[in-house]
Motif scaffolding. Structure first.
Motif, short mmCIF file in Angstrom:
data_model
loop_
_atom_site.label_atom_id
_atom_site.label_comp_id
_atom_site.label_asym_id
_atom_site.label_seq_id
_atom_site.Cartn_x
_atom_site.Cartn_y
_atom_site.Cartn_z
N GLY A 105 0.75 -1.41 0.04
CA GLY A 105 -0.10 0.05 -0.22
C GLY A 105 0.91 1.49 0.09
N LEU A 106 2.07 1.33 0.62
CA LEU A 106 2.66 2.44 0.87
C LEU A 106 3.01 3.16 -0.54
N ALA A 116 -3.59 7.60 4.71
CA ALA A 116 -4.78 6.55 5.11
C ALA A 116 -4.62 6.18 6.51
N LEU A 117 -5.55 5.37 7.17
CA LEU A 117 -5.47 5.32 8.52
C LEU A 117 -5.62 3.77 8.78
N ILE A 148 4.78 -0.44 12.01
CA ILE A 148 3.98 0.45 12.47
C ILE A 148 4.89 1.82 12.46
N GLY A 149 5.89 1.68 12.97
CA GLY A 149 6.68 2.96 12.94
C GLY A 149 6.94 3.56 11.50
N GLU A 150 7.05 2.79 10.58
CA GLU A 150 7.70 2.86 9.22
C GLU A 150 6.32 3.55 8.53
N HIS A 156 1.07 8.49 7.45
CA HIS A 156 0.00 7.85 7.70
C HIS A 156 -0.55 7.85 9.16
N LEU A 157 -1.70 7.56 9.15
CA LEU A 157 -2.14 7.47 10.91
C LEU A 157 -2.63 6.00 11.28
#
Ligand SMILES: [Zn+2]
Length: 264
Positions: A105-106, A116-117, A148-150, A156-157
């Motif tokens: 997705g990134l 995105a969230l 998640i840090g990435e 993103h959120l």
């Protein structure tokens, strides 16, 4: 232009899931659409809920269509303040926090400039979709802390999806409170940012659950109810539109077999 509410008759003409913008183009003008995704990329063998996977190319095409039609990502934090989103905004949300969203997705999100969230299951960080396995669903890894840090570093959120992907209305008041409050705290402690957005697992909620979400200090909560959001929609009962791959229903199959003429 006056904001019209989600129109039940317009919605009835639509497919219940979103694969491409075209059929939804007029409908989306009636309020704020929030797209609901789960998993991106190739479907591993043995998956039961196939519609929860959206291929990388289809995802990129969906974002490209939205961008070409003039859409930008909605600001979930502004939405939290109760402000009606301006037209041509779309929310992009992912449930559960899968590694494949980070992997596939990134790049398309960056390419098309959408934020995105992702809703994280706080006790399953670096684990998998354990809650799905008893029903025979295939295992799918969830992002670990570094991943998640990435995701956050890419702009993103994240939000909370409880501690354990709980069926909240079925829990005792204490258990429900624990799932809602301590998932927020845990994510805030791990990532050092306020967690303002919540997503009801399985789309299951009732007034008691919603009130706990409000009390915990979240500013929005999303459901799985189909529809758009307008000024009359509670920020704690946000509707979403499930984005998925186009399935070969009878109509699609006929169209595929007999080509465009039969489709008209
Ligand atoms: Zn979920």
């Amino acid at each position: 232009m006056e904001l019209s509410g989600p129109d039940a008759s317009a919605a009835a003409q639509l497919p219940s899931t979103y694969a491409a913008l075209a059929p939804f183009r007029d409908y989306f003008r009636g309020g704020l659409p929030v797209l609901m995704y789960h998993k991106l990329g190739p479907r591993p063998p043995g998956v039961r809920l196939k519609g929860l996977y959206v291929g990388e190319k289809l995802f990129a095409r969906q974002l490209a269509e939205l961008r070409q039609a003039g859409y930008d990502a909605c600001d979930f934090d502004a939405l939290a303040a109760g402000a009606p989103a301006p037209n041509l905004r779309v929310g992009i949300s992912f449930d559960d926090g899968y590694v494949n969203v980070l992997r596939y997705g990134l790049e398309p999100l960056a390419q098309h400039g959408f934020q995105a969230l992702q809703y994280i299951v706080a006790d399953n960080i670096g684990g998998g979709n354990d809650w799905d396995l008893p029903a025979g669903e295939a295992y799918e890894p969830l992002m670990d802390r570094a991943q998640i840090g990435e995701w956050l570093a890419a702009g993103h959120l994240i939000g909370s999806h409880t501690r354990s992907h709980a069926r909240l209305p079925e829990l005792s008041p204490q258990q429900a409170r624990e799932e809602i409050f301590s998932s927020k705290k845990k994510l805030e402690d791990l990532f050092g940012l306020p967690i303002l957005h919540f997503c009801y697992p399985y789309g299951l909620w009732d007034a008691r659950v919603r009130d706990l979400v409000i009390e915990a200090g979240y500013r929005t909560a999303t459901t799985t109810q189909f529809g758009l959001n307008d000024v009359a929609t509670s920020p704690f009962e946000l509707r979403r539109i499930m984005a998925r791959y186009p399935s070969w229903g009878l109509r699609g199959l006929r169209q595929r077999l007999f080509g465009h003429r039969a489709a008209r």
